[in-house]
Design an enzyme around this catalytic site. Structure first.
Site, PDB file in Angstrom:
ATOM      1  N   ILE A  92       0.906  -1.157   0.000  1.00 54.38           N
ATOM      2  CA  ILE A  92       0.000   0.000   0.000  1.00 54.38           C
ATOM      3  C   ILE A  92       0.941   1.202   0.000  1.00 54.38           C
ATOM      4  O   ILE A  92       1.882   1.282   0.794  1.00 54.38           O
ATOM      5  CB  ILE A  92      -0.945  -0.011   1.232  1.00 54.38           C
ATOM      6  CG1 ILE A  92      -1.859   1.211   1.267  1.00 54.38           C
ATOM      7  CG2 ILE A  92      -0.213  -0.155   2.557  1.00 54.38           C
ATOM      8  CD1 ILE A  92      -2.969   1.113   2.336  1.00 54.38           C
ATOM      9  N   SER A  93       0.737   2.138  -0.927  1.00 51.56           N
ATOM     10  CA  SER A  93       1.698   3.242  -1.088  1.00 51.56           C
ATOM     11  C   SER A  93       1.733   4.138   0.145  1.00 51.56           C
ATOM     12  O   SER A  93       0.777   4.198   0.927  1.00 51.56           O
ATOM     13  CB  SER A  93       1.323   4.092  -2.306  1.00 51.56           C
ATOM     14  OG  SER A  93       1.315   3.318  -3.474  1.00 51.56           O
ATOM     15  N   GLN A  94       2.854   4.865   0.269  1.00 55.62           N
ATOM     16  CA  GLN A  94       3.014   5.852   1.340  1.00 55.62           C
ATOM     17  C   GLN A  94       1.925   6.936   1.186  1.00 55.62           C
ATOM     18  O   GLN A  94       1.658   7.394   0.067  1.00 55.62           O
ATOM     19  CB  GLN A  94       4.397   6.474   1.183  1.00 55.62           C
ATOM     20  CG  GLN A  94       4.753   7.494   2.226  1.00 55.62           C
ATOM     21  CD  GLN A  94       6.112   8.129   1.942  1.00 55.62           C
ATOM     22  OE1 GLN A  94       6.861   7.676   1.067  1.00 55.62           O
ATOM     23  NE2 GLN A  94       6.425   9.171   2.660  1.00 55.62           N
TER      24      GLN A  94
END
Ligand code: SAM
Length: 216
Positions: free
Chosen positions: A64-66
């Protein structure tokens, strides 16, 4: 049971302040981050990390992206209510929820079948219903084109021509491009037969696979 209590809302508000300090200016983007419960996307053992400004594993070797990256890419799309948006790399579905909170129609495509099925089942439980597709998003989604905006959430070796072709006149593509380890973010605006490109440094994504992506 999905629970969003005062502690999690407090942590989420802190995250919004952090993103604002880091330079995110669009209040609509910050409001969307303040609304979507990111901890719903985390397994129990990692729950305490949900509101750190960091990427985290979601299984299948993906992340899950930053939050900063999610907010940055969303801001660079310059979304207008009602826009038809293609997201390449559904992953956990968090980015799709942020886009939906901005009042746009979301088409999201994922290459990994396990993640595609998991997220297609999970997101409606949270009340988010984008259009889900399974397949190689490096070729875009020709059957549903054109799009006002396209966001790629995996690192590409090149800008796939198909994505530019599937943008409307005046449309915007936001895509990380570079080598396998690090990329720069490109915002590409299609205007009067020209492509206007703006570059931002310092991003690191998992690779975009497929025909116009990395081969493995
Ligand atoms: N947007 C996601 C989120 O909010 O959780 C983060 C996605 S993760 C950084 C990148 C995703 O892109 C992975 O789920 C990966 O399987 C997917 N992906 C890689 N190559 C792809 C391709 N050619 N088409 C569609 N999805 C792809």
């Amino acid at each position: 049971m999905l629970e969003d209590n005062y502690k999690q809302r407090g942590l989420r508000n802190k995250l919004v302040k952090i993103l604002e300090k880091k330079g995110i200016q669009d209040q609509r983007v910050l409001a969307a981050v303040g609304k979507v419960p990111r901890h719903f996307f985390f397994e129990t053992a990692l729950l305490d990390h949900a509101y750190q400004d960091k990427a985290f594993p979601i299984g299948e070797g993906q992340t899950i992206s930053q939050p900063y990256t999610v907010a940055f890419q969303t801001e660079k799309l310059e979304l207008q209510p009602g826009d038809k948006v293609l997201e390449i790399g559904t992953g956990s579905g968090y980015q799709a929820c942020i886009l939906m909170e901005m009042g746009v129609r979301v088409y999201t495509i994922e290459y990994n079948r396990v993640l595609f099925e998991r997220t297609r089942e999970f997101l409606p439980l949270m009340g988010y219903k984008p259009y889900f597709f399974h397949g190689d998003g490096s070729k875009g989604l020709p059957a549903k084109a054109p799009f006002n905006k396209i966001i790629v959430t995996a690192g590409a070796p090149i800008v796939p021509n198909a994505l530019v072709d599937q943008l409307v006149e005046g449309g915007i593509l936001v895509i990380p491009v570079g080598d396998r380890e690090k990329q720069y973010m490109l915002q590409i605006r299609k205007k009067e037969g020209k492509l206007i490109k703006t570059e931002f440094k310092g991003f690191a994504f998992v690779p975009l696979l497929g025909e116009q992506g990395w081969k493995s």
